[in-house]
Design a protein around this motif. Structure first.
Motif, PDB file in Angstrom:
ATOM      1  N   GLN A 186       0.814  -1.208   0.000  1.00 13.53           N
ATOM      2  CA  GLN A 186       0.000   0.000   0.000  1.00 13.53           C
ATOM      3  C   GLN A 186       0.855   1.267   0.000  1.00 13.53           C
ATOM      4  OE1 GLN A 186      -3.358  -0.083  -0.315  1.00 13.53           O
ATOM      5  NE2 GLN A 186      -3.078  -2.295  -0.516  1.00 13.53           N
ATOM      6  N   THR A 187       2.158   1.094  -0.131  1.00 15.34           N
ATOM      7  CA  THR A 187       3.073   2.233  -0.092  1.00 15.34           C
ATOM      8  C   THR A 187       2.826   3.179  -1.267  1.00 15.34           C
ATOM      9  OG1 THR A 187       4.762   0.881   0.952  1.00 15.34           O
ATOM     10  CG2 THR A 187       5.497   2.936  -0.073  1.00 15.34           C
ATOM     11  N   ARG A 188       2.767   4.454  -0.963  1.00 12.83           N
ATOM     12  CA  ARG A 188       2.699   5.493  -1.998  1.00 12.83           C
ATOM     13  C   ARG A 188       3.730   6.550  -1.626  1.00 12.83           C
ATOM     14  NH1 ARG A 188      -2.330   4.697  -4.796  1.00 12.83           N
ATOM     15  NH2 ARG A 188      -1.940   6.570  -6.010  1.00 12.83           N
ATOM     16  N   ILE A 189       4.337   7.158  -2.610  1.00 11.41           N
ATOM     17  CA  ILE A 189       5.372   8.152  -2.331  1.00 11.41           C
ATOM     18  C   ILE A 189       5.040   9.445  -3.061  1.00 11.41           C
ATOM     19  CG2 ILE A 189       7.140   6.377  -2.049  1.00 11.41           C
ATOM     20  CD1 ILE A 189       8.172   7.207  -4.829  1.00 11.41           C
ATOM     21  N   SER A 190       5.678  10.516  -2.617  1.00  9.70           N
ATOM     22  CA  SER A 190       5.507  11.794  -3.309  1.00  9.70           C
ATOM     23  C   SER A 190       6.565  11.905  -4.404  1.00  9.70           C
ATOM     24  CB  SER A 190       5.640  12.961  -2.328  1.00  9.70           C
ATOM     25  OG  SER A 190       6.966  13.060  -1.861  1.00  9.70           O
ATOM     26  N   PHE A 191       6.227  12.626  -5.454  1.00 10.99           N
ATOM     27  CA  PHE A 191       7.196  12.840  -6.535  1.00 10.99           C
ATOM     28  C   PHE A 191       8.397  13.628  -6.012  1.00 10.99           C
ATOM     29  CE2 PHE A 191       8.687  15.042 -10.443  1.00 10.99           C
ATOM     30  CZ  PHE A 191       8.998  13.906 -11.183  1.00 10.99           C
ATOM     31  N   ASP A 192       8.156  14.529  -5.040  1.00 11.09           N
ATOM     32  CA  ASP A 192       9.244  15.305  -4.453  1.00 11.09           C
ATOM     33  C   ASP A 192      10.270  14.397  -3.778  1.00 11.09           C
ATOM     34  OD1 ASP A 192       8.168  17.633  -5.310  1.00 11.09           O
ATOM     35  OD2 ASP A 192       7.372  18.272  -3.383  1.00 11.09           O
ATOM     36  N   GLU A 193       9.797  13.293  -3.180  1.00 10.69           N
ATOM     37  CA  GLU A 193      10.717  12.366  -2.523  1.00 10.69           C
ATOM     38  C   GLU A 193      11.657  11.724  -3.538  1.00 10.69           C
ATOM     39  OE1 GLU A 193      10.531   8.468   0.485  1.00 10.69           O
ATOM     40  OE2 GLU A 193       8.696   9.549  -0.078  1.00 10.69           O
ATOM     41  N   LEU A 194      11.128  11.388  -4.709  1.00 12.67           N
ATOM     42  CA  LEU A 194      11.975  10.831  -5.768  1.00 12.67           C
ATOM     43  C   LEU A 194      12.953  11.879  -6.294  1.00 12.67           C
ATOM     44  CD1 LEU A 194       9.397   8.705  -7.810  1.00 12.67           C
ATOM     45  CD2 LEU A 194      11.251   7.848  -6.382  1.00 12.67           C
ATOM     46  N   CYS A 195      12.484  13.117  -6.403  1.00 13.85           N
ATOM     47  CA  CYS A 195      13.364  14.197  -6.871  1.00 13.85           C
ATOM     48  C   CYS A 195      14.471  14.455  -5.859  1.00 13.85           C
ATOM     49  CB  CYS A 195      12.555  15.475  -7.112  1.00 13.85           C
ATOM     50  SG  CYS A 195      11.384  15.351  -8.479  1.00 13.85           S
ATOM     51  N   GLU A 196      14.150  14.381  -4.572  1.00 15.49           N
ATOM     52  CA  GLU A 196      15.149  14.548  -3.512  1.00 15.49           C
ATOM     53  C   GLU A 196      16.200  13.451  -3.629  1.00 15.49           C
ATOM     54  OE1 GLU A 196      16.423  16.665  -0.135  1.00 15.49           O
ATOM     55  OE2 GLU A 196      14.337  16.885  -0.723  1.00 15.49           O
ATOM     56  N   TRP A 197      15.753  12.218  -3.840  1.00 14.87           N
ATOM     57  CA  TRP A 197      16.688  11.101  -4.007  1.00 14.87           C
ATOM     58  C   TRP A 197      17.585  11.340  -5.220  1.00 14.87           C
ATOM     59  CZ3 TRP A 197      17.175   7.924  -8.256  1.00 14.87           C
ATOM     60  CH2 TRP A 197      18.000   6.814  -8.106  1.00 14.87           C
ATOM     61  N   PHE A 198      17.004  11.803  -6.317  1.00 17.66           N
ATOM     62  CA  PHE A 198      17.756  12.059  -7.545  1.00 17.66           C
ATOM     63  C   PHE A 198      18.842  13.103  -7.313  1.00 17.66           C
ATOM     64  CE2 PHE A 198      17.914  14.553 -11.619  1.00 17.66           C
ATOM     65  CZ  PHE A 198      18.615  13.613 -12.350  1.00 17.66           C
ATOM     66  N   GLN A 199      18.497  14.158  -6.584  1.00 15.28           N
ATOM     67  CA  GLN A 199      19.481  15.215  -6.323  1.00 15.28           C
ATOM     68  C   GLN A 199      20.615  14.699  -5.439  1.00 15.28           C
ATOM     69  OE1 GLN A 199      17.902  18.871  -4.825  1.00 15.28           O
ATOM     70  NE2 GLN A 199      19.889  19.759  -4.463  1.00 15.28           N
ATOM     71  N   LEU A 200      20.282  13.859  -4.457  1.00 10.18           N
ATOM     72  CA  LEU A 200      21.316  13.308  -3.590  1.00 10.18           C
ATOM     73  C   LEU A 200      22.282  12.432  -4.376  1.00 10.18           C
ATOM     74  CD1 LEU A 200      19.221  12.357  -0.437  1.00 10.18           C
ATOM     75  CD2 LEU A 200      20.873  14.212  -0.644  1.00 10.18           C
ATOM     76  N   VAL A 201      21.769  11.665  -5.317  1.00 12.38           N
ATOM     77  CA  VAL A 201      22.634  10.824  -6.159  1.00 12.38           C
ATOM     78  C   VAL A 201      23.584  11.702  -6.955  1.00 12.38           C
ATOM     79  CG1 VAL A 201      22.665   9.241  -8.122  1.00 12.38           C
ATOM     80  CG2 VAL A 201      21.025   8.893  -6.291  1.00 12.38           C
ATOM     81  N   GLN A 202      23.064  12.802  -7.496  1.00 13.18           N
ATOM     82  CA  GLN A 202      23.907  13.715  -8.269  1.00 13.18           C
ATOM     83  C   GLN A 202      25.007  14.310  -7.401  1.00 13.18           C
ATOM     84  OE1 GLN A 202      20.753  16.314  -9.779  1.00 13.18           O
ATOM     85  NE2 GLN A 202      21.303  15.677 -11.830  1.00 13.18           N
TER      86      GLN A 202
END
Length: 656
Positions: A186-202
């Motif tokens: 039932q997990t749902r995430i925010s798009f901002d959370e994925l964007c935050e992860w993307f920035q951290l990887v960069q």
């Protein structure tokens, strides 16, 4: 399956199709979307559905579906996307790739990458996997959002060894069934959370803390040296020549070569092709690339032409933290240390509860994402600044975090604070003194040399904005234009102070149409936010200097003026809607008190938005009148009922 697809689409699909009379009466809803299903990816076998009933009926005969929905039922393209509901990737197991991969392998890769738990994993007949993260709230599709979606999707695919060619929110994925669904939550995430992860990887890649992937390219200057581009430069076969020539021309353009030099290089490259293109065709492709609106080549085209991993990001000068949606990991480290120190240097509890209490130092409403919190703790442990002790297991586990090296902790927090100060607006290195150029029709307005966030002097409210100097040299950034507005333009290539000053003038005129004074704009956070948002909308439609598709000053300023007015109209409407909903729940005394406060606000010397205050007062009067009418009606009805009962009693007595 029914619950699963409802979890994806929500109210974007209806239970049953509308009858013609309903469509004529209610019109077509802008929230609904079309889902495409397909048998084998070919156009002939693709079908669009808009109801849950239709989707369930065709699920037996169709194999693929689109997690995201479209506003047209005849065209599955990026340009026809309406809602983005999920982030999805394809982990292929064909042609020797990911041979023997299992579900635990996929789950382990997701954990190691620092990604949140997915919502759905479907296994394909080739023993590959389709992984989906459902979004908490669907995102309205736009060119800008679609492009960033693909960047994040590419990054996830590379980290999980997925198919980097299966990129784009418009793509088809295998339709989930009870047989092929191997994981569902039932997990749902925010798009901002994925964007935050993307920035951290960069950031981790930039600091060489973590290797991004061999397909990554930083900046335009290294574009032509990348192995994927070098492979294309070795020559291509028939069927690829036109696309390759145009893509390489854009690569030369982005790298800073002029048109003639790029054409010469591409004539030499053409000699390696089998067969060669006509020279006139090479010339046309180069001309099209240099005169078109694209500033750089498509990473997707480079991947397709080279058959290699490729993606790139152009690093821009960092904005101040309060202007960014996402924070750097060092900044979150400072926030975490500040929180623990405020608790006496030690905190304990579940990690999620602790993370929920930590907020950004520049925005108390912005909490640290849980995935970021775990990364920060790991980094601080590695630096021997924090110790982490976990007791218990599962949901009952408790984590104790304690600062063990105060000197390192203060140094880390100081460096985080220094980074925020270093990225604060400094007018981008330009002189912020008063513009001294003479202007047509008089002299330039005296500007306030301050921090960049002061409003115009009060006497400007009754004067027309001047035209700016016709000198060719860039003018310095005017000191009286808010820093966030300056950054919004400067980061898009508008570096001339005269242009920025004139753009700010259009914003002021737009607000003045609503009775908002010039000084109030810069002193009101929401108004500044609307002004910056208007710049973003204008750049999307009218281009920017940095992208090379700028359409001219006049149309830019006209659109900016209209964008501000449109955004402010919507802002006012939302304000009044929330106000009306709020006063409906107030008691009579509270309602009267709010009315008196609004009257006092109107009597004050300065009212930010007099029209809104007056409208709010009118709404209070309407609410009070409505309540009086309801009371009168209730009392009158009660009196009539009482009178009727008395008459009935008298009638009964007479009968006796």
């Amino acid at each position: 399956m029914r619950n699963l697809v409802q979890q994806i689409y929500g109210n974007q699909l209806t239970e049953h199709s509308k009858k013609q009379t309903q469509r004529q009466k209610n019109g077509y809803s802008s929230r609904l979307g079309w889902v495409f299903v397909s048998k084998d990816f070919t156009k002939e076998t693709t079908k669009a559905v808009r109801t849950y009933g239709s989707l369930f009926n065709v699920s037996k005969d169709y194999t693929y579906f689109t997690p995201n929905t479209f506003y047209r039922n005849d065209l599955r393209r990026l340009s026809t996307l309406r809602w983005i509901n999920a982030m999805s990737i394809d982990i292929d197991a064909k042609n020797g790739e990911n041979e023997g991969i299992t579900l635990p392998d996929v789950q382990e890769s997701i954990t190691q990458a620092g990604l949140p738990m997915p919502s759905l994993i479907v296994q394909t007949p080739s023993k590959g996997f389709h992984v989906h993260w459902f979004l908490e709230k669907p995102k309205r599709a736009s060119d800008k959002l679609n492009a960033h979606y693909s960047r994040v999707q590419t990054c996830i695919a590379e980290m999980l060894k997925g198919d980097v060619n299966a990129i784009g929110p418009e793509r088809l994925f295998r339709l989930p069934t009870e047989e092929n669904t191997v994981f569902h939550s039932q997990t749902r995430i925010s798009f901002d959370e994925l964007c935050e992860w993307f920035q951290l990887v960069q950031e981790q890649d930039q600091q060489d803390v973590h290797t991004y992937k061999k397909g990554f390219c930083k900046g335009y200057e290294s574009l032509l040296k990348h192995p994927a581009v070098q492979k294309i430069l070795e020559g291509v076969n028939e069927g690829q020549r036109d696309t390759a020539c145009y893509t390489l021309a854009l690569a030369y353009k982005a790298a800073g070569y002029d048109e003639k030099t790029a054409e010469a290089y591409l004539h030499n490259w053409n000699q390696k092709n089998t067969p060669q293109m006509r020279q006139i065709e090479v010339k046309r492709k180069v001309k099209s690339a240099y005169n078109g609106r694209f500033h750089a080549p498509s990473a997707k085209k480079i991947r397709e032409l080279s058959g290699m991993l490729f993606s790139y990001v152009v690093w821009e000068e960092a904005k101040p933290r309060e202007e960014r949606t996402y924070s750097h990991i060092e900044e979150w480290e400072g926030d975490v240390l500040a929180f623990i120190r405020a608790q006496g240097g030690q905190v304990s509890g579940s990690q999620r509860d602790i993370s929920d209490q930590i907020t950004s130092s520049v925005d108390a409403e912005r909490k640290i994402p849980y995935a970021t919190f775990k990364k920060v703790i790991a980094r601080l442990e590695e630096q021997e600044i924090l110790s982490k002790k976990v007791s218990g297991k599962g949901r009952g586990a408790s984590t104790e975090l304690r600062i063990i090296d105060e000197v390192k902790a203060r140094r880390a927090q100081s460096e985080a604070s220094k980074r925020e100060q270093d990225t604060a607006p400094k007018n981008n290195g330009l002189n912020s003194n008063t513009i001294k150029d003479t202007v047509a029709g008089g002299t330039a307005l005296p500007l306030i040399s301050a921090t960049g966030s002061l409003a115009l002097s009060e006497h400007l409210t009754s004067k027309l904005l001047p035209t700016y100097s016709t000198k060719l040299e860039p003018a310095p950034i005017p000191g009286n234009v808010p820093a966030s507005f300056v950054s919004a333009l400067y980061n898009r290539g508008f570096t001339d102070g005269r242009f920025i000053f004139r753009a700010w003038g259009k914003v002021q005129l737009a607000f003045q149409a609503f009775g908002v004074s010039y000084p109030a704009i810069a002193l009101t956070t929401d108004y500044l936010r609307l002004s910056v948002d208007a710049v973003g909308l204008t750049v999307e439609k009218k281009g920017s200097m940095i992208a090379g598709d700028f359409q001219g000053e006049d149309c830019f300023f006209k659109y900016l003026f209209g964008a501000v007015k449109g955004l402010f109209t919507n802002y006012r409407f939302d304000q009044l809607t929330r106000f009306v909903e709020a006063i409906e729940g107030l008691g009579d005394i509270e309602l009267s008190h709010v009315g008196m406060e609004l009257e006092d606000e109107l009597k004050a010397a300065r009212v930010v938005d007099r029209e809104v205050v007056e409208t709010k007062l009118a709404e209070i009067e309407r609410e009070q009148s409505a309540r009086q009418r309801r009371k009168h009606y209730h009392n009158h009805s009660a009196f009539e009922l009482s009178s009727s009962l008395n008459q009935f009693k008298i009638f009964l007595k007479r009968d006796d």
